[in-house]
Design an enzyme around this catalytic site. Structure first.
Site, mmCIF file in Angstrom:
data_model
loop_
_atom_site.group_PDB
_atom_site.id
_atom_site.type_symbol
_atom_site.label_atom_id
_atom_site.label_comp_id
_atom_site.label_asym_id
_atom_site.label_seq_id
_atom_site.Cartn_x
_atom_site.Cartn_y
_atom_site.Cartn_z
ATOM 1 N N HIS A 154 0.838 -1.208 0.077
ATOM 2 C CA HIS A 154 -0.226 0.010 -0.002
ATOM 3 C C HIS A 154 0.818 1.198 -0.008
ATOM 4 C CE1 HIS A 154 -3.329 2.551 1.174
ATOM 5 N NE2 HIS A 154 -3.987 1.791 0.597
ATOM 6 N N ASP A 200 -7.694 -5.458 0.184
ATOM 7 C CA ASP A 200 -8.366 -6.333 -0.876
ATOM 8 C C ASP A 200 -7.792 -7.854 -0.495
ATOM 9 O OD1 ASP A 200 -9.690 -4.393 -2.735
ATOM 10 O OD2 ASP A 200 -7.807 -3.772 -3.507
HETATM 11 N N1 ACO Z 1 4.004 -7.623 -4.194
HETATM 12 C C1 ACO Z 1 5.458 -7.544 -4.314
HETATM 13 N N2 ACO Z 1 6.195 -6.547 -4.116
HETATM 14 C C2 ACO Z 1 5.628 -5.272 -4.040
HETATM 15 C C3 ACO Z 1 4.220 -5.134 -3.806
HETATM 16 C C4 ACO Z 1 3.457 -6.393 -3.913
HETATM 17 N N3 ACO Z 1 2.072 -6.724 -3.646
HETATM 18 N N4 ACO Z 1 3.842 -4.008 -3.470
HETATM 19 C C5 ACO Z 1 5.049 -3.218 -3.492
HETATM 20 N N5 ACO Z 1 5.944 -4.161 -3.734
HETATM 21 C C6 ACO Z 1 7.455 -3.617 -3.757
HETATM 22 C C7 ACO Z 1 7.905 -3.092 -5.152
HETATM 23 O O1 ACO Z 1 8.268 -4.174 -6.034
HETATM 24 C C8 ACO Z 1 8.744 -1.931 -4.740
HETATM 25 O O2 ACO Z 1 10.000 -2.631 -4.369
HETATM 26 P P1 ACO Z 1 11.341 -2.036 -4.755
HETATM 27 O O3 ACO Z 1 11.537 -0.948 -4.193
HETATM 28 O O4 ACO Z 1 12.421 -3.333 -4.490
HETATM 29 O O5 ACO Z 1 11.318 -1.685 -6.351
HETATM 30 C C9 ACO Z 1 8.320 -1.578 -3.340
HETATM 31 O O6 ACO Z 1 7.641 -2.345 -2.637
HETATM 32 C C10 ACO Z 1 7.602 -0.386 -3.535
HETATM 33 O O7 ACO Z 1 6.408 -0.648 -4.411
HETATM 34 P P2 ACO Z 1 5.735 0.255 -5.432
HETATM 35 O O8 ACO Z 1 4.858 -0.208 -6.447
HETATM 36 O O9 ACO Z 1 6.555 1.411 -5.827
HETATM 37 O O10 ACO Z 1 4.450 0.968 -4.440
HETATM 38 P P3 ACO Z 1 3.565 2.009 -4.823
HETATM 39 O O11 ACO Z 1 3.109 2.853 -3.467
HETATM 40 O O12 ACO Z 1 3.707 2.777 -6.051
HETATM 41 O O13 ACO Z 1 2.139 1.047 -4.900
HETATM 42 C C11 ACO Z 1 0.572 -0.682 -4.475
HETATM 43 C C12 ACO Z 1 1.105 0.520 -4.089
HETATM 44 C C13 ACO Z 1 0.226 -0.109 -5.958
HETATM 45 C C14 ACO Z 1 -0.657 -0.774 -3.650
HETATM 46 C C15 ACO Z 1 1.480 -1.786 -4.632
HETATM 47 O O14 ACO Z 1 1.911 -2.183 -3.299
HETATM 48 C C16 ACO Z 1 0.699 -3.146 -5.456
HETATM 49 O O15 ACO Z 1 0.921 -2.851 -6.730
HETATM 50 N N6 ACO Z 1 0.154 -4.015 -4.766
HETATM 51 C C17 ACO Z 1 -0.688 -5.033 -5.543
HETATM 52 C C18 ACO Z 1 -1.820 -4.648 -5.967
HETATM 53 C C19 ACO Z 1 -2.953 -4.463 -4.902
HETATM 54 O O16 ACO Z 1 -3.066 -5.079 -4.036
HETATM 55 N N7 ACO Z 1 -3.469 -3.186 -4.978
HETATM 56 C C20 ACO Z 1 -4.680 -2.855 -3.874
HETATM 57 C C21 ACO Z 1 -4.113 -1.637 -3.048
HETATM 58 S S1 ACO Z 1 -5.464 -1.162 -1.862
HETATM 59 C C22 ACO Z 1 -6.618 -0.369 -3.007
HETATM 60 O O17 ACO Z 1 -6.392 0.263 -3.844
HETATM 61 C C23 ACO Z 1 -7.829 -0.528 -2.473
#
Ligand code: ACO
Length: 378
Positions: free
Chosen positions: A261, A315
């Site tokens: 998140h 989620d």
């Molecule tokens: N699985 C694996 N690695 C992850 C995940 C994940 N679900 N989420 C974040 N990371 C890692 C990224 O790879 C990144 O690693 P790095 O720094 O080594 O490159 C780091 O954590 C930061 O991740 P970002 O994607 O840059 O974080 P951001 O804040 O942009 O994205 C998001 C947040 C979109 C929710 C992300 O965590 C994600 O894609 N999660 C999966 C989809 C999901 O469950 N979405 C629902 C969110 S809740 C909602 O919207 C109601």
């Protein structure tokens, strides 16, 4: 003029001021108008939560009764909307159907009397009342059935489950569903709410505001993740396969759906409550075959990604609850939209109070004074 450093995804940049909800991502706190989500989920119901978010205070008994009455009265859809839905392809995603229907409401209620409290109230009531009916109607119509008319003697959550499953739900699952609606109702300025705000700031009608937010919620990085979680759990299949699957997924730099998140760096408090609700449902109605897989996946992700602050988000467990309530997986995100409409409308109303059109700047990275090459020379 560039006034601050560019941050991808506007991370950490305030885009508005709001008194609707508050998140502390380090401590796992979520408050609606200052009230902790745990307390609201334990003591409140969805419609009083919607009222609280939109009008700023918990309703009195009389105010809540009037609000419930108005919502119940406006639940039906115009037959033209139903006819429009009949023309949608059965294979179309219900979020696309919902976005089209929400926008179509603007055709019927097209005034933009944004300074008229009666217009605001009617728009709030219509959207909250009709969106569940649209979601249930599309579900029945795509199976070739007529939609079920809403029942005035049933509460908001029970009526939706009734329209969807064509039978009256037990009070317990209806209550659980009502709590789910409360948990998803609002969450500060996330992607869909930001989309709603930008649309609202042009002073367009509230149906366009909600339609744009529905379109934004649909993506797999936002509300669409709940549907993807079930696909993922099915793919993992067994508890034994969790760690090998995760290892492979991480090696391929794949995202684990339902985890991570932008704001929470600990387990999302809504995920904790949803997990408890799932367990209560399973105790009464039998365990979901993927629950143990989900619990093991949570442990494995914590072991591998906990240091990065990656924990279950809202989620992750919601899909397992919805499955038990008889909701098909491609309706998980529309159900999220039913609930989040309350938050979008609260932000719409707040935006109108002190509106200024959104018009951010950009950092241009393209060419200047480039030459136009005639087509025959390209
Ligand atoms: N699985 C694996 N690695 C992850 C995940 C994940 N679900 N989420 C974040 N990371 C890692 C990224 O790879 C990144 O690693 P790095 O720094 O080594 O490159 C780091 O954590 C930061 O991740 P970002 O994607 O840059 O974080 P951001 O804040 O942009 O994205 C998001 C947040 C979109 C929710 C992300 O965590 C994600 O894609 N999660 C999966 C989809 C999901 O469950 N979405 C629902 C969110 S809740 C909602 O919207 C109601």
């Amino acid at each position: 003029m560039t006034v601050c450093e560019y941050r991808a995804g506007l991370e950490g940049i305030p885009a508005t001021q709001s008194s609707i909800s508050f998140v502390d991502g380090q401590r796992g706190v979520l408050e609606y108008r200052g009230i902790g989500i745990e307390e609201l989920a334990a003591k409140g119901n969805f419609l009083e939560t919607a009222y609280l978010l939109i009008w700023g205070d918990l309703p009195t008994k009389e105010e809540l009764e009037l609000f419930e009455y108005e919502i119940t009265y406006h639940r039906r859809l115009k037959y033209r909307i139903r006819d429009m839905m009949k023309c949608f392809p059965e294979s179309g995603h219900p979020m696309d159907a919902l976005q089209a229907c929400a926008a179509a409401l603007g055709l019927f209620y097209s005034r933009r009397a944004l300074d008229d409290p009666t217009y605001i109230r009617e728009a709030v009531v219509r959207l909250l009342a009709k969106i569940p009916t649209m979601v249930a109607a599309f579900q029945l119509m795509r199976k070739g059935n007529d939609p079920v008319q809403p029942r005035d003697d049933l509460g908001y959550a029970a009526n939706f489950l009734y329209m969807l499953n064509e039978r009256e739900p037990d009070p317990f699952p209806a209550h659980i569903f009502d709590v789910c609606l409360m948990l998803h109702a609002e969450h500060t300025i996330n992607a869909s709410t930001f989309s709603a705000l930008v649309t609202a700031s042009t002073l367009t009608d509230p149906y366009a505001v909600v339609a744009s937010a529905v379109g934004t919620l649909a993506g797999p990085l936002h509300g669409g993740a709940n549907e993807e979680v079930i696909v993922m759990l099915e793919e993992i299949g067994t508890v034994e396969n969790v760690r090998p699957w995760l290892e492979k997924q991480l090696a391929q730099k794949g995202k684990i759906m339902g985890f991570g998140h932008r704001v929470y760096k600990v387990k999302d408090p809504r995920a904790t409550i949803l997990q408890q609700l799932a367990e209560q449902l399973f105790e009464k109605y039998g365990r979901d075959e993927y629950y143990d897989v989900a619990v093991e996946l949570e442990r494995a992700v914590e072991d591998n990604l906990g240091h990065k602050g990656i924990y279950p988000n809202v989620d992750f467990y919601s899909g397992l609850v919805y499955r038990k309530l008889g909701i098909p997986s491609d309706l998980f995100t529309p159900v999220f939209a039913i609930s989040r409409t309350a938050g979008w409308l609260a932000h719409w109303k707040e935006q109108l109070n002190e509106n200024r059109i959104f018009r951010p700047t950009q950092i241009y990275t393209g060419l200047h004074e480039a030459t136009y090459v005639p087509i025959e020379h390209r």
